[in-house]
Design a protein around this motif. Structure first.
Motif, short mmCIF file in Angstrom:
data_model
loop_
_atom_site.label_atom_id
_atom_site.label_comp_id
_atom_site.label_asym_id
_atom_site.label_seq_id
_atom_site.Cartn_x
_atom_site.Cartn_y
_atom_site.Cartn_z
N UNK A 130 8.84 19.47 -1.23
CA UNK A 130 8.64 18.05 -0.93
C UNK A 130 9.37 17.71 0.36
N UNK A 131 8.60 17.25 1.38
CA UNK A 131 9.17 17.05 2.71
C UNK A 131 9.27 15.58 3.09
N UNK A 132 8.46 14.71 2.46
CA UNK A 132 8.48 13.29 2.84
C UNK A 132 7.26 12.59 2.29
N UNK A 133 7.03 11.39 2.81
CA UNK A 133 5.88 10.60 2.37
C UNK A 133 5.11 10.07 3.57
N UNK A 134 3.82 9.93 3.41
CA UNK A 134 3.01 9.18 4.39
C UNK A 134 1.98 8.41 3.58
N UNK A 135 1.65 7.21 4.04
CA UNK A 135 0.66 6.47 3.27
C UNK A 135 0.07 5.31 4.02
N UNK A 136 -1.04 4.84 3.45
CA UNK A 136 -1.63 3.58 3.88
C UNK A 136 -0.88 2.53 3.07
N UNK A 137 0.08 1.88 3.72
CA UNK A 137 1.00 1.02 2.96
C UNK A 137 0.36 -0.31 2.57
N UNK A 138 -0.59 -0.75 3.33
CA UNK A 138 -1.33 -1.96 2.98
C UNK A 138 -2.78 -1.69 3.32
N UNK A 183 -2.35 3.57 -0.37
CA UNK A 183 -2.54 4.99 -0.69
C UNK A 183 -1.30 5.75 -0.20
N UNK A 184 -0.35 5.93 -1.10
CA UNK A 184 0.86 6.67 -0.74
C UNK A 184 0.67 8.14 -1.10
N UNK A 185 1.06 9.02 -0.19
CA UNK A 185 0.95 10.46 -0.50
C UNK A 185 2.29 11.15 -0.26
#
Ligand SMILES: CC(C)(COP(=O)(O)OP(=O)(O)OC[C@H]1O[C@@H](n2cnc3c(N)ncnc32)[C@H](O)[C@@H]1OP(=O)(O)O)[C@@H](O)C(=O)NCCC(=O)NCCS
Length: 182
Positions: A76-84, A66-68
């Motif tokens: 747009x400042x960056x990304x955070x996510x559940x990478x796996x 889940x990439x956000x």
């Protein structure tokens, strides 16, 4: 998925329409990001970012990640996510990055708190890992501020720019997070 974190910060599942701005942010911050993130030098064109986003959208559909995108005051400042995400092992891992111009404002700590909440409230997952290069103090501060538990060092856990890197292994569990929030 969309979360209003506070008045200034919003996170939203990555979409094709974010591609241009994510690529431009990567391009402006190439040197800053490349020090820590192995994918930066392989992201050479907008097409590369678009492919990453299309793959991420597919993985959101399959519930394997889940990439956000993080927006700060609409930018747009960056990304955070559940990478796996592994539903079999009941575990996921959070990854993140910001453009340098968006650092020093607490954006990532708040985004990471929000995605930790989201994970424990809306998925059955029991554990979240965060892996931080042992030399990356700014990254390490994020799980530390949020009360994640440091499980020690994973030696030579990855390769960035041809060098082995070791990671601090931070963990949060559902029950510990719930207790912390009471
Ligand atoms: C890792 C990274 C996201 C950290 O960014 P950051 O700006 O330090 O983190 P935050 O957005 O949580 O902001 C924390 C900073 O804002 C300050 N701050 C201001 N208001 C704050 C608030 N309400 N809450 C928390 N911190 C706040 C903190 O004091 C801290 O500043 P300091 O480091 O000068 O003390 C960023 O350095 C980055 O993207 N680096 C390159 C990629 C990378 O390393 N990714 C991680 C790979 S493991």
């Amino acid at each position: 998925m969309e979360i209003t974190v506070d008045r200034d910060i919003r996170i939203e599942s990555v979409k094709e329409i974010h591609a241009d701005e994510i690529f431009e942010l990567t391009e402006r911050n190439r040197e800053f990001l490349n020090k820590w993130l192995p994918w930066v030098k392989y992201t050479k064109s907008k097409k590369d970012t678009l492919i990453f986003i299309e793959e991420s959208m597919e993985r959101i559909k399959n519930k394997t990640s889940l990439q956000t995108t993080i927006f700060y005051k609409g930018k747009t400042a960056g990304l955070i996510g559940l990478v796996e995400i592994s539903y079999i092992r009941n575990v996921t891992e959070i990854g993140y990055w910001l453009g340098e111009e968006f650092t020093g404002k607490g954006i990532m700590t708040k985004a990471c708190e929000a995605i930790t909440d989201h994970t424990f409230i809306n998925t059955g997952l029991n554990r979240i890992n965060i892996l931080c290069d042992i030399k990356n103090e700014k990254s390490r501060m994020i799980p530390e501020r949020l009360g994640y538990f440091n499980q020690g060092i994973l030696e030579r856990d990855g390769v960035v720019n041809g060098e082995f890197v070791s990671h601090y292994h931070f963990v949060m569990w559902r029950d510990k997070w719930k207790k912390r929030k009471v």
